[in-house]
Design a protein around this motif. Structure first.
Motif, PDB file in Angstrom:
ATOM      1  N   PRO A   1       0.830  -1.212   0.000  1.00  0.00           N
ATOM      2  CA  PRO A   1       0.000   0.000   0.000  1.00  0.00           C
ATOM      3  C   PRO A   1       0.859   1.255   0.000  1.00  0.00           C
ATOM      4  CG  PRO A   1       0.030  -0.995   2.186  1.00  0.00           C
ATOM      5  CD  PRO A   1       0.736  -1.949   1.278  1.00  0.00           C
ATOM      6  N   GLU A   2       0.404   2.267  -0.748  1.00  0.00           N
ATOM      7  CA  GLU A   2       1.115   3.550  -0.749  1.00  0.00           C
ATOM      8  C   GLU A   2       0.772   4.365   0.493  1.00  0.00           C
ATOM      9  OE1 GLU A   2       0.510   5.695  -4.328  1.00  0.00           O
ATOM     10  OE2 GLU A   2       1.361   4.140  -5.617  1.00  0.00           O
ATOM     11  N   ASP A   3      -0.481   4.297   0.901  1.00  0.00           N
ATOM     12  CA  ASP A   3      -0.930   4.996   2.110  1.00  0.00           C
ATOM     13  C   ASP A   3      -1.083   3.960   3.216  1.00  0.00           C
ATOM     14  OD1 ASP A   3      -2.128   6.461   4.103  1.00  0.00           O
ATOM     15  OD2 ASP A   3      -3.700   7.323   2.842  1.00  0.00           O
TER      16      ASP A   3
ATOM     17  N   ASP B   1       9.995  -4.234   3.602  1.00  0.00           N
ATOM     18  CA  ASP B   1      10.129  -4.952   2.342  1.00  0.00           C
ATOM     19  C   ASP B   1       8.746  -5.055   1.700  1.00  0.00           C
ATOM     20  OD1 ASP B   1       9.170  -8.006   3.253  1.00  0.00           O
ATOM     21  OD2 ASP B   1      10.285  -6.970   4.812  1.00  0.00           O
ATOM     22  N   PRO B   2       8.678  -5.049   0.376  1.00  0.00           N
ATOM     23  CA  PRO B   2       7.378  -5.039  -0.301  1.00  0.00           C
ATOM     24  C   PRO B   2       6.621  -6.343  -0.105  1.00  0.00           C
ATOM     25  CG  PRO B   2       9.150  -5.361  -1.883  1.00  0.00           C
ATOM     26  CD  PRO B   2       9.807  -5.034  -0.565  1.00  0.00           C
ATOM     27  N   ILE B   3       5.299  -6.263  -0.245  1.00  0.00           N
ATOM     28  CA  ILE B   3       4.458  -7.448  -0.170  1.00  0.00           C
ATOM     29  C   ILE B   3       3.857  -7.704  -1.549  1.00  0.00           C
ATOM     30  CG2 ILE B   3       3.989  -7.281   2.295  1.00  0.00           C
ATOM     31  CD1 ILE B   3       1.331  -5.958   1.648  1.00  0.00           C
ATOM     32  N   HIS B   4       3.572  -8.976  -1.837  1.00  0.00           N
ATOM     33  CA  HIS B   4       3.173  -9.367  -3.177  1.00  0.00           C
ATOM     34  C   HIS B   4       1.964 -10.298  -3.174  1.00  0.00           C
ATOM     35  CE1 HIS B   4       7.449  -8.242  -3.734  1.00  0.00           C
ATOM     36  NE2 HIS B   4       7.031  -7.812  -4.918  1.00  0.00           N
TER      37      HIS B   4
ATOM     38  N   HIS C   1       1.903 -11.061   9.964  1.00  0.00           N
ATOM     39  CA  HIS C   1       1.200 -10.134  10.844  1.00  0.00           C
ATOM     40  C   HIS C   1       1.676  -8.689  10.655  1.00  0.00           C
ATOM     41  CE1 HIS C   1      -0.461 -13.678  12.536  1.00  0.00           C
ATOM     42  NE2 HIS C   1      -0.846 -13.148  13.674  1.00  0.00           N
ATOM     43  N   SER C   2       2.592  -8.486   9.713  1.00  0.00           N
ATOM     44  CA  SER C   2       3.092  -7.147   9.422  1.00  0.00           C
ATOM     45  C   SER C   2       2.598  -6.679   8.053  1.00  0.00           C
ATOM     46  CB  SER C   2       4.624  -7.139   9.482  1.00  0.00           C
ATOM     47  OG  SER C   2       5.054  -7.439  10.796  1.00  0.00           O
ATOM     48  N   ALA C   3       1.344  -6.946   7.789  1.00  0.00           N
ATOM     49  CA  ALA C   3       0.707  -6.559   6.527  1.00  0.00           C
ATOM     50  C   ALA C   3      -0.789  -6.417   6.772  1.00  0.00           C
ATOM     51  CB  ALA C   3       0.976  -7.594   5.446  1.00  0.00           C
ATOM     52  N   PRO C   4      -1.494  -5.698   5.886  1.00  0.00           N
ATOM     53  CA  PRO C   4      -2.934  -5.506   6.078  1.00  0.00           C
ATOM     54  C   PRO C   4      -3.734  -6.793   5.889  1.00  0.00           C
ATOM     55  CG  PRO C   4      -2.002  -3.891   4.535  1.00  0.00           C
ATOM     56  CD  PRO C   4      -0.971  -4.957   4.731  1.00  0.00           C
ATOM     57  N   ARG C   5      -5.032  -6.672   6.115  1.00  0.00           N
ATOM     58  CA  ARG C   5      -5.980  -7.745   5.812  1.00  0.00           C
ATOM     59  C   ARG C   5      -6.846  -7.276   4.657  1.00  0.00           C
ATOM     60  NH1 ARG C   5     -11.059  -8.202   6.855  1.00  0.00           N
ATOM     61  NH2 ARG C   5     -10.888 -10.326   7.603  1.00  0.00           N
ATOM     62  N   ILE C   6      -7.536  -8.240   4.018  1.00  0.00           N
ATOM     63  CA  ILE C   6      -8.519  -7.917   2.988  1.00  0.00           C
ATOM     64  C   ILE C   6      -9.780  -8.720   3.244  1.00  0.00           C
ATOM     65  CG2 ILE C   6      -6.839  -7.290   1.214  1.00  0.00           C
ATOM     66  CD1 ILE C   6      -7.355 -10.079  -0.050  1.00  0.00           C
ATOM     67  N   GLY C   7     -10.886  -8.257   2.680  1.00  0.00           N
ATOM     68  CA  GLY C   7     -12.144  -8.994   2.761  1.00  0.00           C
ATOM     69  C   GLY C   7     -12.930  -8.692   4.007  1.00  0.00           C
ATOM     70  N   LEU C   8     -14.214  -9.045   3.952  1.00  0.00           N
ATOM     71  CA  LEU C   8     -15.106  -8.849   5.086  1.00  0.00           C
ATOM     72  C   LEU C   8     -14.961  -9.980   6.095  1.00  0.00           C
ATOM     73  CD1 LEU C   8     -18.351  -7.736   3.190  1.00  0.00           C
ATOM     74  CD2 LEU C   8     -16.665  -6.272   4.342  1.00  0.00           C
ATOM     75  N   VAL C   9     -15.267  -9.679   7.350  1.00  0.00           N
ATOM     76  CA  VAL C   9     -15.289 -10.707   8.391  1.00  0.00           C
ATOM     77  C   VAL C   9     -16.625 -11.422   8.318  1.00  0.00           C
ATOM     78  CG1 VAL C   9     -15.208 -11.155  10.861  1.00  0.00           C
ATOM     79  CG2 VAL C   9     -13.710  -9.403   9.863  1.00  0.00           C
ATOM     80  N   SER C  10     -16.595 -12.730   8.173  1.00  0.00           N
ATOM     81  CA  SER C  10     -17.825 -13.509   8.064  1.00  0.00           C
ATOM     82  C   SER C  10     -18.601 -13.500   9.371  1.00  0.00           C
ATOM     83  CB  SER C  10     -17.505 -14.954   7.671  1.00  0.00           C
ATOM     84  OG  SER C  10     -16.945 -15.012   6.375  1.00  0.00           O
ATOM     85  N   PRO C  11     -19.924 -13.582   9.316  1.00  0.00           N
ATOM     86  CA  PRO C  11     -20.734 -13.626  10.534  1.00  0.00           C
ATOM     87  C   PRO C  11     -20.304 -14.762  11.453  1.00  0.00           C
ATOM     88  CG  PRO C  11     -22.126 -13.273   8.616  1.00  0.00           C
ATOM     89  CD  PRO C  11     -20.756 -13.571   8.091  1.00  0.00           C
ATOM     90  N   GLY C  12     -20.023 -14.421  12.694  1.00  0.00           N
ATOM     91  CA  GLY C  12     -19.620 -15.422  13.673  1.00  0.00           C
ATOM     92  C   GLY C  12     -18.133 -15.660  13.756  1.00  0.00           C
ATOM     93  N   ALA C  13     -17.381 -15.132  12.807  1.00  0.00           N
ATOM     94  CA  ALA C  13     -15.941 -15.376  12.768  1.00  0.00           C
ATOM     95  C   ALA C  13     -15.216 -14.558  13.828  1.00  0.00           C
ATOM     96  CB  ALA C  13     -15.390 -15.043  11.392  1.00  0.00           C
TER      97      ALA C  13
END
Length: 411
Positions: free
Chosen positions: A20-22, A38-41, A93-105
């Protein structure tokens, strides 16, 4: 289950930068990253036997939540069937997450900045798959396995209770699985490796990093050369930590950062070098393959988390969806599960699977939390506290479900 008669294998790969740039509010453990080490891919692998096409993608992220929206988009725009798509995170654990959290997760939620980043990564996924398809060529593949003593069981009995620590006597799978894909003239195209360890070595530096998994894949790509793409997939990682880690959530000093990145490189080298060794020793490769794919969703009674991190706000529902995904290539099964599976569940799956070469991929197409074996519920381990499924459903559902799906490929 979708499978076919044997055909000629074609393989395409792509690797795209998703740094991510921001960095504002993208640290899944709270707040913003302070920089990029270091970059992530995102790495994509497309396999085709002439009748069925499957897409495997691995991203340097802490977790990929419910991937339904982007998988539906891939099916719509590229024609790859929904149940032929497996998207996983390396779990750095040193990178963002993506996607929605599923109900109950029980998963790390994200602010609006996370939603914006997710949409951008989804676009990158589409682009990567198009690039992989464009590079598709006749190929052959083979399987090998080695070992690396980088992971260690983290369930330690301390002061009269189970806590997260170091337990060298606990269950731990040291296997480094390697799938090698090469041209018909023997030049490497891709390596898919599978190992069970958390990429938490540099957690606490508050800098973006692909961590141990990224160091391992970078080593493989550098040493095999030729534009090879190395995809990291997680084995039964739920109860496995790296042997050497910074051990902080935030606030690392300069000296601690030096230590953390040295430890990351060293342990990444150990797994990566073993993957290179194994890949180089694979002698039996074939271009004649039969590819199969399937998905099964199990609605399991929800269990509330106990003593979990504050940002894990669990939606109260009657049942949480446990996703099982399967890709088979001849006698090799890639068995995906939408959570962090512990070692003993995988050991049972290996015993009961009709295919000896059964690899487990944790965090496949979703991450609902830890998935603990039934016996451990009495111990209230870290994984049990973070498991969103009532005892008696996760282990049996995973093993029986995947075994049934694998048997379907053998008919």
């Amino acid at each position: 289950m979708n499978s076919s008669a044997s055909g000629n294998l074609r393989v395409g790969v792509a690797k795209v930068d998703i740094t991510p740039e921001d960095l504002t509010n993208l640290n899944p453990l709270g707040g913003s990253f302070i920089g990029v080490h270091d970059p992530i891919h995102l790495r994509a692998l497309v396999l085709d036997d002439g009748a069925h096409e499957v897409a495997l993608m691995s991203a340097d992220l802490i977790e990929a939540g419910d991937m339904t929206p982007v998988r539906e988009r891939i099916e719509r725009e590229l024609g790859i069937p929904f149940d032929h798509i497996v998207i996983t995170a390396t779990h750095t654990h040193s990178a963002p997450r993506i996607g929605l959290v599923s109900p109950g997760a029980l998963a790390h939620g994200g602010p609006p900045e996370s939603d914006t980043y997710t949409a951008w990564v989804y676009d990158r996924m589409i682009g990567a798959l198009k690039e992989a398809r464009a590079s598709s060529q006749p190929a052959r593949f083979g399987l090998g396995k080695g070992t690396a003593d980088v992971n260690v069981n983290r369930d330690e009995y301390i002061a009269g209770k189970w806590a997260m620590g170091v337990n060298p006597d606990g269950p731990s799978d040291k296997t480094v699985w390697v799938l090698r894909f090469e041209t018909l003239t023997g030049d490497p195209i891709a390596v898919l490796l599978n190992y069970a360890v958390h990429s938490t070595v540099v957690l606490g530096t508050e800098e973006v990093s692909a961590d141990l998994a990224g160091a391992a894949t970078a080593y493989v790509e550098r040493h095999l050369g030729g534009g090879v793409v190395a995809l990291w997939t997680l084995g039964p990682v739920g109860d496995q930590s790296p042997r050497v880690a910074l051990g902080k959530l935030r606030g690392a000093t300069d000296d601690e950062r030096v230590f953390a990145y040295e430890a990351m490189a060293a342990q990444g080298l150990m797994v990566g070098a073993e993957a290179v060794r194994v890949a180089g020793g694979i002698r039996e490769l074939t271009s004649t393959v039969r590819i199969g794919a399937a998905e099964r969703v199990l609605a399991c009674p929800m269990k509330e988390g106990v003593d979990v991190m504050e940002d894990m706000i669990q939606e109260k529902v009657d049942a949480v969806d446990l996703r099982l995904g399967l890709v088979t290539i001849n006698e090799v099964a890639l068995a995906g599960v939408s959570g962090e599976v512990v070692t003993d569940i995988y050991r049972r799956l290996q015993r009961e699977s009709p295919l000896a070469n059964t690899l487990l991929i944790s965090i496949a197409n979703d991450r609902i939390g830890y998935l603990a074996d039934d016996q451990s519920y009495a111990r209230n381990t870290f994984e049990v506290n973070g498991c969103p499924i009532v005892q008696g459903y996760a282990e049996t559902g995973i093993v029986d479900g995947l075994v049934g799906m694998i048997r379907g490929t053998l008919r």
